[in-house]
Design a protein around this motif. Structure first.
Motif, PDB file in Angstrom:
ATOM      1  N   ASP A 170     -10.538   6.112  -2.087  1.00  0.00           N
ATOM      2  CA  ASP A 170      -9.688   6.425  -3.240  1.00  0.00           C
ATOM      3  C   ASP A 170      -8.957   7.765  -3.113  1.00  0.00           C
ATOM      4  OD1 ASP A 170     -10.355   4.058  -4.556  1.00  0.00           O
ATOM      5  OD2 ASP A 170     -12.177   4.953  -5.394  1.00  0.00           O
ATOM      6  N   ASP A 223      -2.083   4.180   0.067  1.00  0.00           N
ATOM      7  CA  ASP A 223      -3.474   4.003  -0.352  1.00  0.00           C
ATOM      8  C   ASP A 223      -4.400   4.463   0.761  1.00  0.00           C
ATOM      9  OD1 ASP A 223      -2.519   2.917  -2.668  1.00  0.00           O
ATOM     10  OD2 ASP A 223      -2.899   0.831  -2.100  1.00  0.00           O
ATOM     11  N   LYS A 239       0.815  -1.211   0.000  1.00  0.00           N
ATOM     12  CA  LYS A 239       0.000   0.000   0.000  1.00  0.00           C
ATOM     13  C   LYS A 239       0.856   1.273   0.000  1.00  0.00           C
ATOM     14  CE  LYS A 239      -3.899  -2.121   2.459  1.00  0.00           C
ATOM     15  NZ  LYS A 239      -4.790  -2.023   3.649  1.00  0.00           N
ATOM     16  N   ARG A 259       3.526   7.836  -0.681  1.00  0.00           N
ATOM     17  CA  ARG A 259       2.106   7.819  -1.027  1.00  0.00           C
ATOM     18  C   ARG A 259       1.532   6.526  -0.469  1.00  0.00           C
ATOM     19  NH1 ARG A 259      -1.701   5.313  -3.742  1.00  0.00           N
ATOM     20  NH2 ARG A 259      -3.330   6.460  -4.899  1.00  0.00           N
ATOM     21  N   GLN A 275       4.035   3.664  -1.564  1.00  0.00           N
ATOM     22  CA  GLN A 275       4.949   4.020  -2.648  1.00  0.00           C
ATOM     23  C   GLN A 275       5.893   5.104  -2.139  1.00  0.00           C
ATOM     24  OE1 GLN A 275       1.445   4.426  -5.699  1.00  0.00           O
ATOM     25  NE2 GLN A 275       3.346   4.400  -6.867  1.00  0.00           N
ATOM     26  N   ALA A 322      -6.516   2.640   3.615  1.00  0.00           N
ATOM     27  CA  ALA A 322      -7.539   1.728   3.100  1.00  0.00           C
ATOM     28  C   ALA A 322      -7.344   0.324   3.653  1.00  0.00           C
ATOM     29  CB  ALA A 322      -7.428   1.691   1.576  1.00  0.00           C
ATOM     30  N   ARG A 369      -8.444   5.785   2.189  1.00  0.00           N
ATOM     31  CA  ARG A 369      -9.851   5.402   2.094  1.00  0.00           C
ATOM     32  C   ARG A 369     -10.559   6.219   1.012  1.00  0.00           C
ATOM     33  NH1 ARG A 369     -11.212   2.249   6.404  1.00  0.00           N
ATOM     34  NH2 ARG A 369      -9.813   2.328   8.225  1.00  0.00           N
ATOM     35  N   TYR A 389       7.228   9.237  -4.442  1.00  0.00           N
ATOM     36  CA  TYR A 389       6.115   9.198  -5.397  1.00  0.00           C
ATOM     37  C   TYR A 389       5.992  10.506  -6.182  1.00  0.00           C
ATOM     38  CZ  TYR A 389       1.212   9.331  -6.931  1.00  0.00           C
ATOM     39  OH  TYR A 389       0.057   9.466  -7.670  1.00  0.00           O
ATOM     40  N   PRO A 439      -5.653   9.377  -1.879  1.00  0.00           N
ATOM     41  CA  PRO A 439      -4.334   8.961  -1.395  1.00  0.00           C
ATOM     42  C   PRO A 439      -3.876   9.799  -0.204  1.00  0.00           C
ATOM     43  CG  PRO A 439      -4.098  10.282  -3.375  1.00  0.00           C
ATOM     44  CD  PRO A 439      -5.578  10.050  -3.196  1.00  0.00           C
TER      45      PRO A 439
END
Length: 262
Positions: A185, A181, A158, A179, A160, A262, A183, A163, A187
């Motif tokens: 969508d 993931d 999850k 970065r 990166q 997320a 909630r 980024y 970031p």
């Protein structure tokens, strides 16, 4: 001008005073403790336990007290990782001290005990001095500690690192530390802020994202928030999201981070 003194008299004085300051004491539980002038910055003396090794030797041990003392102000799991963990291993190798779980110990012969006492005290002092690496004296471990802490809280798939945000005409100069993931969508951009320069740079980046209407949430993790000048901190708070005052605020970071992941 050459100072002259009686070498034999000074030698005798040193022996008498050092002998008086280093002594064995038996505790109520019958354990032997070595009293020395090695101490932590707060004035607590190093608790050096003395026991037999079973093969005619002597064992000096802190019985975990050094790391316990450090744990009052630091997360020990994070403390033993990254650059500090590597330096700790070097201290152990150089001094001959062994780390047994959370304890440090040094085995020696009775004849070499005086030398071992000083070597053990110096080793524990060097271990405790590693706490300075998380302060303003040395910043090299901040990003190592942040990475270790972050990967201990969030699944690696999850995250990166370094980024480049999408939706910018030239994203290369505006790389995000992490970065994650989020909630719905959205970031989560996480920045490490070890000093004033990074606080200013992060302010510029976040302002740029807002101008280009990039959708994101942010968390800013400071090495020591109190060291950031008030005006720089105010500007950053205008464009940034949640703030974590230091890496020692592990529970605060976990709570704010997991609420958005997320």
């Amino acid at each position: 001008m050459t100072v002259r003194f009686e070498v034999d008299a000074v030698q005798k004085l040193l022996c008498e005073r050092l002998c008086a300051e280093v002594r064995l004491a038996r505790r109520p539980d019958d354990a032997l403790m070595l009293r020395t002038h090695f101490e932590f910055p707060d004035g607590d003396r190093f608790p050096i336990h003395v026991s037999e090794t079973g093969i005619g030797g002597i064992r000096l041990s802190d019985r975990g007290h050094t790391l316990m003392h450090i744990s009052y102000d630091h997360d020990i799991d994070a403390f033993l990782q990254g650059a500090r963990g590597q330096i700790l291993e070097r201290i152990v190798n150089e001094t001959g001290v062994e780390r047994d779980g959370g304890s440090f110990r040094l085995d020696t012969s009775i004849e070499r005990l005086p030398e071992a006492v000083f070597r053990f005290g110096q080793a524990l002092t060097r271990v405790h001095d590693l706490t300075l690496l998380s302060r303003s004296h040395v910043r090299s471990t901040f990003y190592d500690d942040l990475a270790d802490l972050l990967h201990g809280l969030v699944d690696e798939d999850k995250i990166q690192a370094d980024y480049s945000p999408e939706g910018l005409p030239d994203p290369e100069p505006y790389r995000v530390d992490y970065r994650i993931d989020g909630r719905l969508d959205t970031p989560l951009f996480l920045y490490g802020v070890p000093n004033r320069d990074k606080a200013r740079l992060t302010t510029i980046m976040l302002s740029h994202f807002h101008r280009h209407e990039i959708q994101f949430e942010s968390i800013l993790v400071f090495s020591d928030q109190s060291e950031i000048p008030r005006l720089d901190l105010a500007r950053l708070s205008d464009v940034g999201g949640e703030m974590i005052s230091s890496l020692e605020s592990t529970a605060d970071l976990e709570r704010k981070l997991l609420r958005r992941v997320a």
